[in-house]
Design an enzyme around this catalytic site. Structure first.
Site, PDB file in Angstrom:
ATOM      1  N   TRP A 237      -9.819   6.064  -4.623  1.00  0.00           N
ATOM      2  CA  TRP A 237      -8.446   6.264  -4.132  1.00  0.00           C
ATOM      3  C   TRP A 237      -7.832   7.532  -4.711  1.00  0.00           C
ATOM      4  CZ3 TRP A 237      -8.095   3.904   0.098  1.00  0.00           C
ATOM      5  CH2 TRP A 237      -8.611   2.609   0.271  1.00  0.00           C
TER       6      TRP A 237
ATOM      7  N   ASP B 159      -0.033   5.999  -8.062  1.00  0.00           N
ATOM      8  CA  ASP B 159      -0.450   5.040  -7.043  1.00  0.00           C
ATOM      9  C   ASP B 159      -0.663   3.720  -7.777  1.00  0.00           C
ATOM     10  OD1 ASP B 159      -1.739   3.429  -5.233  1.00  0.00           O
ATOM     11  OD2 ASP B 159      -3.343   4.850  -4.752  1.00  0.00           O
TER      12      ASP B 159
ATOM     13  N   LYS C 296      -1.763  -5.847  -1.568  1.00  0.00           N
ATOM     14  CA  LYS C 296      -2.448  -6.408  -2.730  1.00  0.00           C
ATOM     15  C   LYS C 296      -1.538  -7.362  -3.496  1.00  0.00           C
ATOM     16  CE  LYS C 296      -5.526  -2.947  -1.994  1.00  0.00           C
ATOM     17  NZ  LYS C 296      -5.587  -1.509  -1.753  1.00  0.00           N
TER      18      LYS C 296
HETATM   19  C1  LIG Z   1      -5.860  -0.347  -1.288  1.00  0.00           C
HETATM   20  C2  LIG Z   1      -5.502   0.884  -1.994  1.00  0.00           C
HETATM   21  C3  LIG Z   1      -5.084   2.024  -1.293  1.00  0.00           C
HETATM   22  C4  LIG Z   1      -5.037   2.092   0.220  1.00  0.00           C
HETATM   23  O1  LIG Z   1      -3.988   1.363   0.710  1.00  0.00           O
HETATM   24  P1  LIG Z   1      -3.616   1.404   2.274  1.00  0.00           P
HETATM   25  O2  LIG Z   1      -2.316   0.681   2.285  1.00  0.00           O
HETATM   26  O3  LIG Z   1      -4.719   0.717   2.991  1.00  0.00           O
HETATM   27  O4  LIG Z   1      -3.499   2.822   2.673  1.00  0.00           O
HETATM   28  C5  LIG Z   1      -4.714   3.128  -2.036  1.00  0.00           C
HETATM   29  N1  LIG Z   1      -4.761   3.118  -3.369  1.00  0.00           N
HETATM   30  C6  LIG Z   1      -5.161   2.049  -4.076  1.00  0.00           C
HETATM   31  C7  LIG Z   1      -5.198   2.099  -5.558  1.00  0.00           C
HETATM   32  C8  LIG Z   1      -5.553   0.897  -3.406  1.00  0.00           C
HETATM   33  O5  LIG Z   1      -5.962  -0.172  -4.090  1.00  0.00           O
END
Ligand SMILES: *Cc1c(COP(=O)(O)O)cnc(C)c1O
Length: 360
Positions: free
Chosen positions: A100, A171, A195
């Site tokens: 990511w 993030d 999540k």
């Molecule tokens: C799942 C995830 C993403 C992607 O998320 P989307 O909402 O599908 O774009 C980005 N960064 C991290 C750390 C993730 O776990």
């Protein structure tokens, strides 16, 4: 049979939230309509989005310097929206701790210079590079980290500081609201909702208002400017009403659990129990460095790829779903976000013991 869902995302939500949403899906309060059928500007939805924002402020203990906005496009759209608004010809620093982070860095390169200040790619992202080794750009536009690496199963146990004057951006898709932290040291925090916050389809973004003023309004489309969301209360256009409604229920639930301090204790106990079992076994191994192991995504392996596949299939049959590792790394992964109860961990360890006995 009771199923425990260990999916990485979309992930399980608290049972009480699902039941409440089921009730209100067809008939919301006295409206005579389902929650998804109600106008985003009407009298029923307005209190929902206001409460969702108030819950974020309360849970993260935010000052008025921050705006709380709900943006469609998930975390991945933030990978582009952040440099589009904040890079402005400067250089952004990235700490590359997994898939990511590198995707976020790749998008930034479309808008300017992106420097990988540190990376653990060479050791398959098995750890977080030590703060002392980071090669930061003086006067960087911002410093970007990924607080929890959903695929590699690593996590910053201590969130770093950025140099003075450099906004720290994180993030936090897979560990937001799982543990206490000082939001005040960040310029921007974002998280895809699926999540730890609700269903997929939107990102929660917490941004320092003064940062939003950096955007070059001549170059950035209206819908991709942070200021648009801030000025219009996330309602420049029709927002993802179901996602916001579900997040409101999830955040209400979180407050009932004693807020983040309360859930953090449970999360720590859940992760410790699972890692202690893995460490005590000579059958299962954990590829992540001990000091940086994620308390949300527990990545582990059996002695072979064949046994990993067998483990995942037999666990599913025993009511333990979605334990397959990410397709890029293989192995097994138990995602144990806020909504996973301790009973799920106990059931998983119980199954792991039986599987080890039968296959070692
Ligand atoms: C799942 C995830 C993403 C992607 O998320 P989307 O909402 O599908 O774009 C980005 N960064 C991290 C750390 C993730 O776990």
């Amino acid at each position: 049979m009771k199923i425990y869902n260990f999916a990485a995302g979309p992930a399980m939500m608290p049972e009480s939230v699902m039941k409440k949403a089921q009730q209100e899906f067809c008939a919301y309060q006295d409206s005579g309509s389902g929650i998804m059928e109600l106008s985003h500007r009407g009298k029923y939805f307005k209190p929902v989005i206001e409460a969702a924002e108030a819950n974020v402020r309360k849970l993260l203990n935010l000052s008025d310097d921050f705006a709380v906005i709900f943006v469609q496009g998930g975390a991945s759209m933030q990978f582009a929206m952040i440099p589009m608004n904040l890079l402005n010809g400067g250089t952004a620093d990235f700490i590359d701790t997994g898939v990511w982070s590198s995707k976020a860095c790749k998008e930034a390169k479309l808008f300017g210079a992106a420097n990988v200040a540190a990376s653990s790619k060479e050791t398959k992202y098995d750890h977080i590079p030590a703060r002392g080794e980071w090669k930061l750009t003086p006067g960087a536009a911002y410093l970007h980290i990924t607080s929890n690496n959903t695929i590699a199963g690593t996590q910053y146990h201590e969130l770093p500081d950025a140099p003075a004057g450099v906004p720290l951006i994180a993030d936090m898709s897979s560990d937001i609201m799982s543990r206490q932290f000082d939001a005040g040291k960040f310029g921007l925090i974002y998280a895809g909702a699926q999540k730890n916050l609700g269903p997929s389809g939107m990102a929660l973004v917490v941004i320092r208002k003064e940062l939003a003023a950096r955007t070059n309004v001549e170059k950035v489309p209206t819908m991709l400017r942070y200021a648009t969301y801030i000025d219009e209360g996330s309602m420049f256009n029709t927002p993802p009403t179901f996602g916001i409604y579900m997040f409101k229920l999830v955040s209400d639930w979180l407050i009932e659990q004693g807020g983040i301090a309360g859930i953090e204790q449970i999360n720590n106990a859940k992760a410790a129990k699972l890692y202690d079992f893995i460490d005590s076994s000579s059958f299962y191994t954990c590829p992540a460095a001990k000091a940086d192991r994620s308390r949300m995504n527990v990545v582990f392996r059996t002695p072979s790829d064949e046994l990993d596949a067998k483990f995942v299939a037999e666990a599913r049959a025993a009511g333990l779903a979605e334990l397959k590792g990410h397709r890029l790394v293989g192995g097994c992964r138990a995602s144990i976000y806020n909504a996973m109860p301790m009973e799920g961990i106990v059931a998983l360890i119980d199954f792991m013991k039986k599987f080890e006995m039968a296959n070692r």
